[in-house]
Design an enzyme around this catalytic site. Structure first.
Site, PDB file in Angstrom:
ATOM      1  N   GLU A  91       0.846  -1.184   0.000  1.00  0.00           N
ATOM      2  CA  GLU A  91       0.000   0.000   0.000  1.00  0.00           C
ATOM      3  C   GLU A  91       0.885   1.239   0.000  1.00  0.00           C
ATOM      4  O   GLU A  91       2.005   1.222   0.513  1.00  0.00           O
ATOM      5  CB  GLU A  91      -0.914   0.003   1.228  1.00  0.00           C
ATOM      6  CG  GLU A  91      -1.979  -1.078   1.138  1.00  0.00           C
ATOM      7  CD  GLU A  91      -3.093  -0.904   2.164  1.00  0.00           C
ATOM      8  OE1 GLU A  91      -4.255  -1.093   1.787  1.00  0.00           O
ATOM      9  OE2 GLU A  91      -2.805  -0.600   3.336  1.00  0.00           O
ATOM     10  N   CYS A 104       3.564   8.893   0.749  1.00  0.00           N
ATOM     11  CA  CYS A 104       4.181   7.954   1.686  1.00  0.00           C
ATOM     12  C   CYS A 104       4.398   6.641   0.942  1.00  0.00           C
ATOM     13  O   CYS A 104       3.431   6.015   0.500  1.00  0.00           O
ATOM     14  CB  CYS A 104       3.229   7.777   2.881  1.00  0.00           C
ATOM     15  SG  CYS A 104       3.774   6.553   4.052  1.00  0.00           S
ATOM     16  N   CYS A 111       6.859  -6.738   6.905  1.00  0.00           N
ATOM     17  CA  CYS A 111       7.960  -6.181   7.710  1.00  0.00           C
ATOM     18  C   CYS A 111       8.349  -7.187   8.785  1.00  0.00           C
ATOM     19  O   CYS A 111       7.488  -7.857   9.362  1.00  0.00           O
ATOM     20  CB  CYS A 111       7.528  -4.868   8.379  1.00  0.00           C
ATOM     21  SG  CYS A 111       8.886  -4.058   9.257  1.00  0.00           S
ATOM     22  N   CYS A 115       6.708  -4.340  15.246  1.00  0.00           N
ATOM     23  CA  CYS A 115       6.269  -3.324  16.220  1.00  0.00           C
ATOM     24  C   CYS A 115       4.797  -3.585  16.569  1.00  0.00           C
ATOM     25  O   CYS A 115       3.974  -3.791  15.683  1.00  0.00           O
ATOM     26  CB  CYS A 115       6.432  -1.915  15.637  1.00  0.00           C
ATOM     27  SG  CYS A 115       8.114  -1.585  15.094  1.00  0.00           S
ATOM     28  N   CYS A 118       1.721  -1.612  15.054  1.00  0.00           N
ATOM     29  CA  CYS A 118       1.715  -1.403  13.603  1.00  0.00           C
ATOM     30  C   CYS A 118       1.065  -2.574  12.876  1.00  0.00           C
ATOM     31  O   CYS A 118       1.465  -3.729  13.061  1.00  0.00           O
ATOM     32  CB  CYS A 118       3.154  -1.212  13.143  1.00  0.00           C
ATOM     33  SG  CYS A 118       3.300  -1.075  11.365  1.00  0.00           S
ATOM     34  N   GLY A 167       7.191  -1.592   5.706  1.00  0.00           N
ATOM     35  CA  GLY A 167       8.572  -2.067   5.758  1.00  0.00           C
ATOM     36  C   GLY A 167       9.496  -1.118   6.489  1.00  0.00           C
ATOM     37  O   GLY A 167       9.172   0.035   6.733  1.00  0.00           O
ATOM     38  N   GLU A 168      10.649  -1.650   6.842  1.00  0.00           N
ATOM     39  CA  GLU A 168      11.692  -0.853   7.501  1.00  0.00           C
ATOM     40  C   GLU A 168      12.720  -0.479   6.424  1.00  0.00           C
ATOM     41  O   GLU A 168      13.477  -1.337   5.964  1.00  0.00           O
ATOM     42  CB  GLU A 168      12.320  -1.676   8.634  1.00  0.00           C
ATOM     43  CG  GLU A 168      13.609  -1.130   9.203  1.00  0.00           C
ATOM     44  CD  GLU A 168      13.583   0.361   9.557  1.00  0.00           C
ATOM     45  OE1 GLU A 168      12.696   0.785  10.317  1.00  0.00           O
ATOM     46  OE2 GLU A 168      14.455   1.108   9.053  1.00  0.00           O
ATOM     47  N   SER A 199      12.015   7.385   7.514  1.00  0.00           N
ATOM     48  CA  SER A 199      11.637   7.091   8.888  1.00  0.00           C
ATOM     49  C   SER A 199      12.072   5.671   9.240  1.00  0.00           C
ATOM     50  O   SER A 199      11.796   4.731   8.507  1.00  0.00           O
ATOM     51  CB  SER A 199      10.114   7.216   9.019  1.00  0.00           C
ATOM     52  OG  SER A 199       9.720   6.834  10.301  1.00  0.00           O
ATOM     53  N   SER A 221      11.087   6.528  14.684  1.00  0.00           N
ATOM     54  CA  SER A 221       9.909   6.089  15.431  1.00  0.00           C
ATOM     55  C   SER A 221      10.358   5.807  16.849  1.00  0.00           C
ATOM     56  O   SER A 221      11.032   4.812  17.096  1.00  0.00           O
ATOM     57  CB  SER A 221       9.344   4.785  14.830  1.00  0.00           C
ATOM     58  OG  SER A 221       8.868   5.021  13.543  1.00  0.00           O
ATOM     59  N   LEU A 222      10.000   6.670  17.763  1.00  0.00           N
ATOM     60  CA  LEU A 222      10.500   6.515  19.135  1.00  0.00           C
ATOM     61  C   LEU A 222       9.467   5.785  20.008  1.00  0.00           C
ATOM     62  O   LEU A 222       9.723   4.713  20.509  1.00  0.00           O
ATOM     63  CB  LEU A 222      10.848   7.896  19.706  1.00  0.00           C
ATOM     64  CG  LEU A 222      11.717   7.906  20.945  1.00  0.00           C
ATOM     65  CD1 LEU A 222      13.052   7.209  20.714  1.00  0.00           C
ATOM     66  CD2 LEU A 222      11.963   9.320  21.446  1.00  0.00           C
ATOM     67  N   HIS A 223       8.330   6.396  20.189  1.00  0.00           N
ATOM     68  CA  HIS A 223       7.160   5.763  20.811  1.00  0.00           C
ATOM     69  C   HIS A 223       7.331   5.277  22.246  1.00  0.00           C
ATOM     70  O   HIS A 223       6.423   4.654  22.801  1.00  0.00           O
ATOM     71  CB  HIS A 223       6.625   4.597  19.953  1.00  0.00           C
ATOM     72  CG  HIS A 223       6.469   4.942  18.502  1.00  0.00           C
ATOM     73  ND1 HIS A 223       5.778   6.044  18.070  1.00  0.00           N
ATOM     74  CD2 HIS A 223       6.928   4.331  17.380  1.00  0.00           C
ATOM     75  CE1 HIS A 223       5.812   6.099  16.748  1.00  0.00           C
ATOM     76  NE2 HIS A 223       6.506   5.084  16.304  1.00  0.00           N
ATOM     77  N   ASN A 300      -3.456   4.989  15.874  1.00  0.00           N
ATOM     78  CA  ASN A 300      -4.521   4.690  14.909  1.00  0.00           C
ATOM     79  C   ASN A 300      -4.898   3.216  15.015  1.00  0.00           C
ATOM     80  O   ASN A 300      -4.103   2.353  14.635  1.00  0.00           O
ATOM     81  CB  ASN A 300      -4.033   4.995  13.490  1.00  0.00           C
ATOM     82  CG  ASN A 300      -3.741   6.465  13.315  1.00  0.00           C
ATOM     83  OD1 ASN A 300      -4.632   7.290  13.450  1.00  0.00           O
ATOM     84  ND2 ASN A 300      -2.488   6.794  13.040  1.00  0.00           N
ATOM     85  N   CYS A 343      -0.989   6.488   9.834  1.00  0.00           N
ATOM     86  CA  CYS A 343       0.274   5.954  10.315  1.00  0.00           C
ATOM     87  C   CYS A 343       0.066   4.648  11.087  1.00  0.00           C
ATOM     88  O   CYS A 343      -0.701   4.609  12.045  1.00  0.00           O
ATOM     89  CB  CYS A 343       0.874   7.023  11.221  1.00  0.00           C
ATOM     90  SG  CYS A 343       2.584   6.825  11.484  1.00  0.00           S
TER      91      CYS A 343
END
Ligand code: SF4
Length: 352
Positions: A91, A104, A111, A115, A118, A167-168, A199, A221-223, A300, A343
């Protein structure tokens, strides 16, 4: 069999063209037809001789991924599910603003990072995308929004690129670097490096290598404000904990006083959104002398997820603490939530 021309570097294209017995300047003409004008066939390249165009057609093709599904959200965010030649799908999303917008794009099918917040992380990694497949996503968005030839003014619908889709990116470094070099090349697609952000979830050894090679911007991406929280949300934190990330950020910003990191921080109710967490973030950033901005985003939700978004008042209180300590901290509204384009919500069901 024809091979795909999109994704060849300028140098590779030049070598191919000279191998075919043509003058080097022909490579520049072809590059501009493909990446500046958005040509979809060699027949459009009318300043090349007909016999040369025929030779090119025998050897190469110019393609886009196939659009399987397109959706537009209430807020005009647009999402595509696209399929590559081997049936693999990803996507990609366009997020419009009033006088600009960000595309994006994805770098992997699925991935491996897992996480917890996600949706993509629930989809097994199938493969890396090629440089051509990464670039072609942006080209497809340009086709959709009729933004060829590459606009020369600052006003454009598709002004920014965020490598933040499925993906990373730093697990697909060679293809990523090649793709970013094509996307930012001034003779073609010409998206300024200042307007491209990669990112990462924090693959520390690759961060500065990729940014030095390409000159694009960094988002992390800290979170989580400490290793306990972050490791629960992001398994990669056990390999590259917050301290290692801060060291990489220090290195990144030290090269040039104008560079600073953006931290993405999903606000998850009761998990990482206590005001103490904001204070903890300030403490760690100050101790490493990090200049940074935050993007606070309400989590989200997606089907089957275990988390809830933080309430708006909590996000605002959290933002206030960070901004009063000098960290830019816009509270971003979720975009494209109604079509699962926000996101952390992307996921592609494969045909296979
Ligand atoms: S946040 Fe990024 S790295 Fe983490 S699972 Fe999702 S796509 Fe992968």
């Amino acid at each position: 069999m024809q091979s795909e021309i999109i994704g060849l570097s300028k140098e590779e294209l030049l070598n191919m063209i000279t191998e075919m017995g043509e003058k080097p300047f022909r490579a520049k003409q072809i590059w501009q037809w493909i990446y500046f004008k958005g040509a979809l066939s060699f027949d459009e390249m009318t300043d090349l001789s007909k016999p040369f165009r025929e030779k090119l057609k025998e050897r190469f093709k110019i393609s886009r991924p196939k659009i399987i599904k397109e959706q537009t959200s209430n807020d005009k965010t647009h999402k595509w599910l696209v399929e590559f030649e081997d049936g693999e799908r990803v996507e990609m999303v366009y997020i419009p603003e009033i006088d600009r917008g960000a595309v994006c794009i994805s770098t992997q099918v699925g991935c491996a990072m897992g996480c917890k917040f996600c949706h993509t992380g629930t989809q097994k990694l199938t493969r890396n995308l090629t440089a051509g497949e990464i670039v072609a996503q942006f080209m497809l968005a340009r086709d959709t929004y009729h933004e060829w030839p590459s606009p020369t003014s600052e006003t454009r619908f598709l002004s920014n690129i965020v490598v933040m889709g499925m993906g990373e990116p730093l697990q697909n470094v060679d293809n990523l670097i090649k793709a970013l070099q094509i996307l930012s090349d001034g003779d073609g697609i010409a998206i300024s490096k200042r307007r491209i952000t990669v990112s990462t979830c924090g693959i520390v050894p690759q961060i500065n290598y990729v940014l030095e090679e390409t000159g694009v911007r960094l988002a992390i991406s800290l979170h989580g404000s400490n290793n306990e929280i972050r490791s629960k949300l992001m398994p990669i934190n056990k390999v590259y904990p917050i301290e290692k990330i801060m060291e990489a950020c220090q290195k990144y910003q030290s090269k040039d006083g104008s560079r600073y990191v953006t931290f993405e921080y999903l606000m998850i109710d009761g998990v990482n959104d206590h005001l103490e967490n904001a204070k903890e973030l300030i403490k760690i950033l100050k101790s490493y002398h990090i200049r940074a901005g935050f993007n606070l985003i309400a989590f989200n939700p997606w089907p089957g997820c275990e988390f809830k978004p933080s309430p708006q008042h909590q996000i605002e209180a959290f933002a206030k603490i960070l901004s009063s300590a000098g960290f830019a901290c816009p509270v971003r509204l979720a975009r494209g939530q109604d079509i699962s384009a926000a996101c952390g919500q992307l996921k592609s069901e494969n045909k296979k």
